[in-house]
Design a protein around this motif. Structure first.
Motif, mmCIF file in Angstrom:
data_model
loop_
_atom_site.group_PDB
_atom_site.id
_atom_site.type_symbol
_atom_site.label_atom_id
_atom_site.label_comp_id
_atom_site.label_asym_id
_atom_site.label_seq_id
_atom_site.Cartn_x
_atom_site.Cartn_y
_atom_site.Cartn_z
ATOM 1 N N VAL A 175 0.857 -1.187 0.000
ATOM 2 C CA VAL A 175 0.000 0.000 0.000
ATOM 3 C C VAL A 175 0.897 1.242 0.000
ATOM 4 C CG1 VAL A 175 -1.905 1.207 1.144
ATOM 5 C CG2 VAL A 175 -1.715 -1.283 1.338
ATOM 6 N N ASP A 176 0.674 2.130 -0.962
ATOM 7 C CA ASP A 176 1.468 3.358 -1.081
ATOM 8 C C ASP A 176 0.543 4.559 -1.239
ATOM 9 O OD1 ASP A 176 4.468 2.502 -1.503
ATOM 10 O OD2 ASP A 176 3.296 1.149 -2.783
ATOM 11 N N VAL A 177 1.091 5.732 -0.957
ATOM 12 C CA VAL A 177 0.352 6.960 -1.247
ATOM 13 C C VAL A 177 0.587 7.316 -2.713
ATOM 14 C CG1 VAL A 177 0.481 7.809 1.123
ATOM 15 C CG2 VAL A 177 2.272 8.431 -0.507
ATOM 16 N N PRO A 178 -0.386 7.932 -3.375
ATOM 17 C CA PRO A 178 -0.204 8.323 -4.776
ATOM 18 C C PRO A 178 0.688 9.552 -4.897
ATOM 19 C CG PRO A 178 -2.363 9.007 -4.003
ATOM 20 C CD PRO A 178 -1.751 8.211 -2.881
ATOM 21 N N ASP A 179 1.131 9.836 -6.099
ATOM 22 C CA ASP A 179 1.926 11.035 -6.354
ATOM 23 C C ASP A 179 1.129 12.272 -5.960
ATOM 24 O OD1 ASP A 179 3.963 9.472 -7.365
ATOM 25 O OD2 ASP A 179 3.313 9.689 -9.469
ATOM 26 N N GLY A 180 1.829 13.269 -5.434
ATOM 27 C CA GLY A 180 1.168 14.506 -5.037
ATOM 28 C C GLY A 180 0.272 14.331 -3.831
ATOM 29 N N TRP A 181 0.583 13.395 -2.972
ATOM 30 C CA TRP A 181 -0.282 13.014 -1.856
ATOM 31 C C TRP A 181 -0.495 14.133 -0.845
ATOM 32 C CZ3 TRP A 181 -3.760 9.962 0.150
ATOM 33 C CH2 TRP A 181 -3.891 9.850 1.536
ATOM 34 N N THR A 182 -1.724 14.334 -0.464
ATOM 35 C CA THR A 182 -2.095 15.125 0.706
ATOM 36 C C THR A 182 -3.173 14.345 1.452
ATOM 37 O OG1 THR A 182 -3.768 16.375 -0.552
ATOM 38 C CG2 THR A 182 -1.583 17.369 -0.320
ATOM 39 N N ARG A 183 -3.134 14.391 2.747
ATOM 40 C CA ARG A 183 -4.126 13.669 3.542
ATOM 41 C C ARG A 183 -5.522 14.238 3.331
ATOM 42 N NH1 ARG A 183 -1.964 12.566 9.718
ATOM 43 N NH2 ARG A 183 -0.299 11.061 9.182
ATOM 44 N N PRO A 184 -6.530 13.372 3.206
ATOM 45 C CA PRO A 184 -7.895 13.890 3.171
ATOM 46 C C PRO A 184 -8.271 14.415 4.554
ATOM 47 C CG PRO A 184 -7.909 11.496 3.192
ATOM 48 C CD PRO A 184 -6.482 11.912 3.046
ATOM 49 N N PRO A 185 -9.036 15.482 4.632
ATOM 50 C CA PRO A 185 -9.429 15.989 5.947
ATOM 51 C C PRO A 185 -10.363 15.020 6.648
ATOM 52 C CG PRO A 185 -10.573 17.172 4.201
ATOM 53 C CD PRO A 185 -9.573 16.300 3.526
ATOM 54 N N ALA A 186 -10.364 15.078 7.967
ATOM 55 C CA ALA A 186 -11.256 14.242 8.768
ATOM 56 C C ALA A 186 -12.658 14.843 8.762
ATOM 57 C CB ALA A 186 -10.731 14.137 10.200
ATOM 58 N N GLU A 187 -13.634 13.997 8.549
ATOM 59 C CA GLU A 187 -15.034 14.425 8.513
ATOM 60 C C GLU A 187 -15.794 13.722 9.629
ATOM 61 O OE1 GLU A 187 -18.312 15.293 5.106
ATOM 62 O OE2 GLU A 187 -17.266 13.365 4.989
ATOM 63 N N THR A 188 -16.475 14.495 10.457
ATOM 64 C CA THR A 188 -17.160 13.941 11.626
ATOM 65 C C THR A 188 -18.565 13.498 11.258
ATOM 66 O OG1 THR A 188 -17.758 16.206 12.233
ATOM 67 C CG2 THR A 188 -15.839 15.243 13.309
ATOM 68 N N GLN A 189 -18.696 12.213 11.013
ATOM 69 C CA GLN A 189 -20.005 11.593 10.862
ATOM 70 C C GLN A 189 -20.262 10.814 12.146
ATOM 71 O OE1 GLN A 189 -20.073 9.456 7.091
ATOM 72 N NE2 GLN A 189 -18.868 11.043 6.106
ATOM 73 N N VAL A 190 -20.957 9.682 12.088
ATOM 74 C CA VAL A 190 -21.071 8.861 13.286
ATOM 75 C C VAL A 190 -19.672 8.479 13.756
ATOM 76 C CG1 VAL A 190 -21.870 6.636 14.165
ATOM 77 C CG2 VAL A 190 -23.363 8.013 12.719
ATOM 78 N N ALA A 191 -18.786 8.169 12.818
ATOM 79 C CA ALA A 191 -17.364 7.966 13.093
ATOM 80 C C ALA A 191 -16.582 9.026 12.314
ATOM 81 C CB ALA A 191 -16.937 6.557 12.673
ATOM 82 N N VAL A 192 -15.278 9.104 12.576
ATOM 83 C CA VAL A 192 -14.417 10.055 11.861
ATOM 84 C C VAL A 192 -13.956 9.401 10.565
ATOM 85 C CG1 VAL A 192 -12.326 11.436 11.932
ATOM 86 C CG2 VAL A 192 -13.661 11.118 14.005
ATOM 87 N N HIS A 193 -14.479 9.871 9.438
ATOM 88 C CA HIS A 193 -14.155 9.322 8.129
ATOM 89 C C HIS A 193 -13.260 10.280 7.345
ATOM 90 C CE1 HIS A 193 -17.009 5.903 8.047
ATOM 91 N NE2 HIS A 193 -17.751 6.667 8.823
ATOM 92 N N PRO A 194 -12.490 9.763 6.384
ATOM 93 C CA PRO A 194 -11.764 10.659 5.475
ATOM 94 C C PRO A 194 -12.733 11.285 4.481
ATOM 95 C CG PRO A 194 -11.417 8.356 4.856
ATOM 96 C CD PRO A 194 -12.205 8.345 6.134
#
Length: 458
Positions: free
Chosen positions: A427-446
């Motif tokens: 498993v690798d990050v793609p080129d130009g990687w930036t983390r997706p922000p955390a979104e607060t639903q019932v759980a914390v999702h990307p």
């Protein structure tokens, strides 16, 4: 009257506890709803470990000190119940199941459900969790990704695994016939729960608002799917007097609960069971994609493991992989906020608080305390090597008597899925990687998913 005007009119109870003013809250209203994690972080940094919010009536407090958190969730738990907007919103979808119930009968329901989560039971369903992981991985990666790998939304992958694993392990059935309906209904339910839980003013359940109309439709869908599952099991078992099986559904059917109460527990387990694990797994894969040495170490440990990975005993048999899971749950706890309301007066952080006081606990904040976790934002699984499992500033599944009943199942499922994926793929990050922000639903999702590059091992 505008939202800002209403917020400015609120008069907080004066307890001598610092916190934002009603005008501050009015100005921050939109940002609070859009990104509550950033808001909670900002107020805790500005006002400290105990923060008072301007609300009418009894106080509303944000707790960030592990000692105060332990007092509310564990030491004085009998005085601090779930009579809060957050759990009332959840209960409008799940009914008064184990997670949302604010009533004393939750203890009896937990006793009835507990055998389904016993260590022997969990050890016996490891094959079913492995089958769920293999089926989802094969389905998503059925096209040969080639030597360069393939960009995959692992959040979608982990959602599918989580739902299938809940069906196979808790209900001893492949939910493929119900999976899409169940996934759609639970996804809609999660959206509605968040929307209801963030309402500034309570809305009557009978009011014909768009949210209430959608909620009633979602409940009907969940009711129908649950009724199908219950009816199928009743037709299959129970007639011989030997019971309906030793999974959660069978144990509930053999109890004295009504079909309506069984429905509530099923919906609770499906929503809580697949939402939290799916989110936690997506973040774990991201952290491992960013840290290849940590991933390689987990792969070597999993590859060298004798026999199939079980749901239990990972601290002894797979210490690094378990530490990876624990550290991921520290950085990205699925349950980003817990709430409780006092039934009688109490003392919090040296301040006397009246009955009816609302407290908010954010594992997201507690897990990032610099005095409890050196390099709190860093991914350092080694901090959990040799840990006993009981840490004062660590509560990804809560604390005390309301500790999540499915904790061991969730952690075991994460380890099993990692074993199936990492021993066959990188498993690798793609080129130009930036983390997706955390979104607060019932759980914390990307937010927007988690696109990572999956490559078969040479």
């Amino acid at each position: 009257m505008s939202i800002a005007t209403r917020m400015q009119a609120l008069q907080p109870t004066d307890l001598g506890i610092p916190g934002p003013t009603s005008l501050d809250m009015a100005r921050a209203f939109r940002s609070v709803r859009a990104d509550p994690l950033s808001f909670l972080t900002e107020v805790s940094e500005k006002y400290g470990d105990l923060v008072a919010f301007p609300v009418p009536g009894p106080p509303a407090l944000l707790l960030n000190d592990p000692a105060d958190v332990r007092h509310v969730l564990q030491t004085a738990a009998r005085n601090w119940g779930k009579q809060t907007v957050q759990y009332a919103a959840l209960a409008r979808v799940t009914g008064p199941g184990l997670l949302a119930s604010a009533e004393p009968n939750w203890i009896e329901h937990r006793r009835l459900a507990a055998p389904a989560f016993h260590h022997q039971r969990l050890a016996a369903v490891g094959d079913q969790v492995r089958a769920a992981a293999d089926a989802a991985i094969a389905g998503l990666l059925e096209v040969d990704p080639g030597p360069g790998g393939r960009l995959v939304d692992v959040a979608a992958l982990t959602h599918r695994i989580g739902l299938d694993a809940v069906g196979r392990a808790l209900f001893s059935t492949d939910l493929s016939g119900h999976a899409q309906r169940l996934l759609d209904a639970t996804s809609d339910a999660a959206t509605l729960v968040v929307r209801l839980g963030r309402s500034v003013l309570p809305t009557a359940a009978w009011a014909p608002t768009p949210t209430n109309v959608r909620l009633r439709s979602t409940r009907r869908r969940l009711d129908a799917i649950s009724a199908d599952l219950i009816a199928q099991r009743r037709r299959r078992g129970g007639s011989s007097g030997s019971g309906h099986g030793d999974d959660l559904l069978g144990l509930l059917l053999d109890s004295e609960l009504s079909d309506a109460e069984i429905r509530d527990e099923l919906v609770t387990m499906v929503i809580a069971g697949h939402e939290t694990v799916a989110a936690a797994l997506a973040w774990t894969l991201m952290l491992l994609a960013e840290d290849q040495p940590a991933q390689d170490r987990a792969r070597a440990e999993l590859t060298g493991h004798a026999g199939p990975v079980s749901l239990m005993g990972h601290r002894e048999t797979l210490p690094w992989t378990r530490a990876v899971v624990d550290e991921s749950l520290r950085l990205f706890p699925p349950a980003w906020a817990l709430s409780r309301r006092s039934q009688a007066a109490d003392v919090i952080g040296g301040h006397a608080v009246p009955a009816g006081t609302l407290v908010i606990v954010s594992p997201w904040l507690v897990h990032r305390r610099g005095d409890a976790w050196p390099d709190p934002l860093g991914f350092r699984p080694e901090r959990f090597l040799g840990a006993s499992g009981t840490l004062p500033a660590y509560l990804p599944f809560g604390q005390g008597p309301r500790l999540c009943i499915g904790r061991e199942f969730a952690i075991g499922e994460m380890v099993v899925v990692l074993s199936r994926l990492l021993t066959a793929y990188r498993v690798d990050v793609p080129d130009g990687w930036t983390r997706p922000p955390a979104e607060t639903q019932v759980a914390v999702h990307p937010r927007g998913g988690m696109p990572l590059v999956i490559s078969p091992l040479a």
